[in-house]
Design a protein around this motif. Structure first.
Motif, PDB file in Angstrom:
ATOM      1  N   LEU A   1       9.591 -56.520 -54.203  1.00  0.00           N
ATOM      2  CA  LEU A   1       9.480 -57.718 -55.028  1.00  0.00           C
ATOM      3  C   LEU A   1      10.848 -58.333 -55.296  1.00  0.00           C
ATOM      4  O   LEU A   1      11.002 -59.564 -55.294  1.00  0.00           O
ATOM      5  CB  LEU A   1       8.787 -57.380 -56.348  1.00  0.00           C
ATOM      6  N   ALA A   2      11.849 -57.477 -55.520  1.00  0.00           N
ATOM      7  CA  ALA A   2      13.193 -57.990 -55.760  1.00  0.00           C
ATOM      8  C   ALA A   2      13.715 -58.759 -54.554  1.00  0.00           C
ATOM      9  O   ALA A   2      14.250 -59.867 -54.691  1.00  0.00           O
ATOM     10  CB  ALA A   2      14.137 -56.834 -56.101  1.00  0.00           C
ATOM     11  N   LEU A   3      13.533 -58.205 -53.375  1.00  0.00           N
ATOM     12  CA  LEU A   3      14.016 -58.868 -52.163  1.00  0.00           C
ATOM     13  C   LEU A   3      13.179 -60.091 -51.800  1.00  0.00           C
ATOM     14  O   LEU A   3      13.668 -60.995 -51.115  1.00  0.00           O
ATOM     15  CB  LEU A   3      14.000 -57.872 -50.999  1.00  0.00           C
ATOM     16  N   ALA A   4      11.932 -60.122 -52.263  1.00  0.00           N
ATOM     17  CA  ALA A   4      11.048 -61.244 -51.940  1.00  0.00           C
ATOM     18  C   ALA A   4      11.214 -62.420 -52.892  1.00  0.00           C
ATOM     19  O   ALA A   4      10.531 -63.434 -52.727  1.00  0.00           O
ATOM     20  CB  ALA A   4       9.594 -60.773 -51.954  1.00  0.00           C
ATOM     21  N   GLY A   5      12.100 -62.297 -53.876  1.00  0.00           N
ATOM     22  CA  GLY A   5      12.355 -63.425 -54.762  1.00  0.00           C
ATOM     23  C   GLY A   5      12.080 -63.177 -56.228  1.00  0.00           C
ATOM     24  O   GLY A   5      12.458 -63.982 -57.071  1.00  0.00           O
ATOM     25  N   ARG A   6      11.431 -62.067 -56.558  1.00  0.00           N
ATOM     26  CA  ARG A   6      11.159 -61.728 -57.958  1.00  0.00           C
ATOM     27  C   ARG A   6      12.135 -60.641 -58.383  1.00  0.00           C
ATOM     28  O   ARG A   6      11.741 -59.511 -58.672  1.00  0.00           O
ATOM     29  CB  ARG A   6       9.708 -61.256 -58.096  1.00  0.00           C
ATOM     30  N   TRP A   7      13.422 -60.996 -58.431  1.00  0.00           N
ATOM     31  CA  TRP A   7      14.457 -59.985 -58.601  1.00  0.00           C
ATOM     32  C   TRP A   7      14.351 -59.281 -59.950  1.00  0.00           C
ATOM     33  O   TRP A   7      14.423 -58.054 -60.024  1.00  0.00           O
ATOM     34  CB  TRP A   7      15.835 -60.609 -58.448  1.00  0.00           C
ATOM     35  N   GLY A   8      14.227 -60.042 -61.019  1.00  0.00           N
ATOM     36  CA  GLY A   8      14.178 -59.441 -62.341  1.00  0.00           C
ATOM     37  C   GLY A   8      13.021 -58.468 -62.499  1.00  0.00           C
ATOM     38  O   GLY A   8      13.198 -57.316 -62.911  1.00  0.00           O
ATOM     39  N   VAL A   9      11.821 -58.933 -62.162  1.00  0.00           N
ATOM     40  CA  VAL A   9      10.624 -58.085 -62.280  1.00  0.00           C
ATOM     41  C   VAL A   9      10.717 -56.890 -61.331  1.00  0.00           C
ATOM     42  O   VAL A   9      10.440 -55.749 -61.708  1.00  0.00           O
ATOM     43  CB  VAL A   9       9.360 -58.908 -61.993  1.00  0.00           C
ATOM     44  N   GLY A  10      11.119 -57.153 -60.102  1.00  0.00           N
ATOM     45  CA  GLY A  10      11.169 -56.093 -59.107  1.00  0.00           C
ATOM     46  C   GLY A  10      12.165 -55.002 -59.451  1.00  0.00           C
ATOM     47  O   GLY A  10      11.874 -53.807 -59.291  1.00  0.00           O
ATOM     48  N   SER A  11      13.345 -55.378 -59.928  1.00  0.00           N
ATOM     49  CA  SER A  11      14.355 -54.366 -60.252  1.00  0.00           C
ATOM     50  C   SER A  11      13.898 -53.481 -61.404  1.00  0.00           C
ATOM     51  O   SER A  11      14.120 -52.265 -61.383  1.00  0.00           O
ATOM     52  CB  SER A  11      15.684 -55.039 -60.582  1.00  0.00           C
ATOM     53  N   TRP A  12      13.225 -54.061 -62.392  1.00  0.00           N
ATOM     54  CA  TRP A  12      12.737 -53.254 -63.509  1.00  0.00           C
ATOM     55  C   TRP A  12      11.579 -52.359 -63.088  1.00  0.00           C
ATOM     56  O   TRP A  12      11.441 -51.226 -63.572  1.00  0.00           O
ATOM     57  CB  TRP A  12      12.326 -54.142 -64.681  1.00  0.00           C
ATOM     58  N   ILE A  13      10.728 -52.839 -62.181  1.00  0.00           N
ATOM     59  CA  ILE A  13       9.641 -51.995 -61.669  1.00  0.00           C
ATOM     60  C   ILE A  13      10.221 -50.814 -60.893  1.00  0.00           C
ATOM     61  O   ILE A  13       9.761 -49.670 -61.025  1.00  0.00           O
ATOM     62  CB  ILE A  13       8.694 -52.817 -60.780  1.00  0.00           C
TER      63      ILE A  13
END
Length: 251
Positions: free
Chosen positions: A78-90
């Motif tokens: 998700l982080a690499l696909a453009g949702r960096w904030g959400v993806g990094s916390w997940i």
């Protein structure tokens, strides 16, 4: 809740001197996309190993460990696909959950697992979380179709490599394919930020460290990649000195 998390993250970055105006913050931002790629590829490799362990152990530890690694991989994607904030916390939540599950069962095996895998991966995940928001990597592939295509290619090829037996040196493809998929999502702009030797080393060393995962890169691969990484760091350093400008400075 998201605003609260952003405030806490901003305060932590300022306290640690990791703002976008500082040299450390820019160095962190340069290595962040490569950290996300390494996290995703490593989590996929360990999820595969935990899945194999389920066949020989009837406890719930290994299924839970596999699940936490899949959550971590999802966050990196998700982080690499453009949702960096959400993806990094997940991804961070997945690693923390993996550590919590691992603490349920003691033994030399899990002590080794935590010391040499979980702790460094947690540190790598914190790199993505602490990346300054205004320097977060922009997605290379901006359409949903393109992101799904990269994901499908990675899943299909990685799955085929699990089923097909590979000779020793080629077993590294099981780690290299997810890395390639992640770098496709990161795009060329991730490499453009690698303008100093420390940035090159911080971006590349996690792949070598986590490449030693069982079923990962062979020693011959690691030696060759380490040589290439050192050469790249020297070349970037020489270009920086000839340019006469600090590549991590503002402006």
């Amino acid at each position: 809740m998201r605003e609260g998390v952003d405030v806490v993250g901003h305060a932590l970055r300022m306290r640690l001197g990791l703002g976008s105006a500082g040299r450390s913050g820019r160095l962190l931002a340069a290595s962040a996309p490569f950290a996300a790629v390494a996290i995703g590829a490593t989590a996929l490799g360990w999820a595969r190993l935990m899945g194999h362990a389920v066949l020989t152990d009837d406890s719930l530890v290994f299924p839970l460990l596999a699940a936490t690694q899949l959550v971590t991989m999802l966050g990196a994607f998700l982080a690499l696909a453009g949702r960096w904030g959400v993806g990094s916390w997940i991804a961070l939540a997945g690693i923390v959950a993996e550590i919590a599950v691992g603490m349920v069962r003691t033994g030399a095996g899990l002590i080794w697992f935590g010391a040499f895998f979980s702790a460094p991966l947690l540190a790598l995940t914190l790199v993505t979380v602490l990346c300054p928001p205004d320097l977060r990597p922009a997605p290379r592939i901006r359409t949903r179709t393109g992101v799904v295509a990269v994901m499908a290619w990675t899943v299909v090829v990685a799955g085929a490599l699990v089923v097909v037996p590979l000779p020793g040196p080629l077993s590294g493809l099981r780690f290299a394919v997810p890395v390639a998929g992640g770098l496709l999502l990161a795009g060329r702009q991730a490499f453009v930020r690698l303008r100093s030797a420390p940035a090159v080393l911080l971006a590349g060393l996690p792949f070598l460290y986590f490449g030693v995962v069982p079923g990962g890169l062979a020693v011959s691969w690691l030696a060759g990649l380490l040589g290439l990484l050192l050469v790249a760091a020297v070349v970037v350093s020489v270009r920086r000195r000839r340019g006469g400008r600090d590549p991590l400075a503002g402006g």
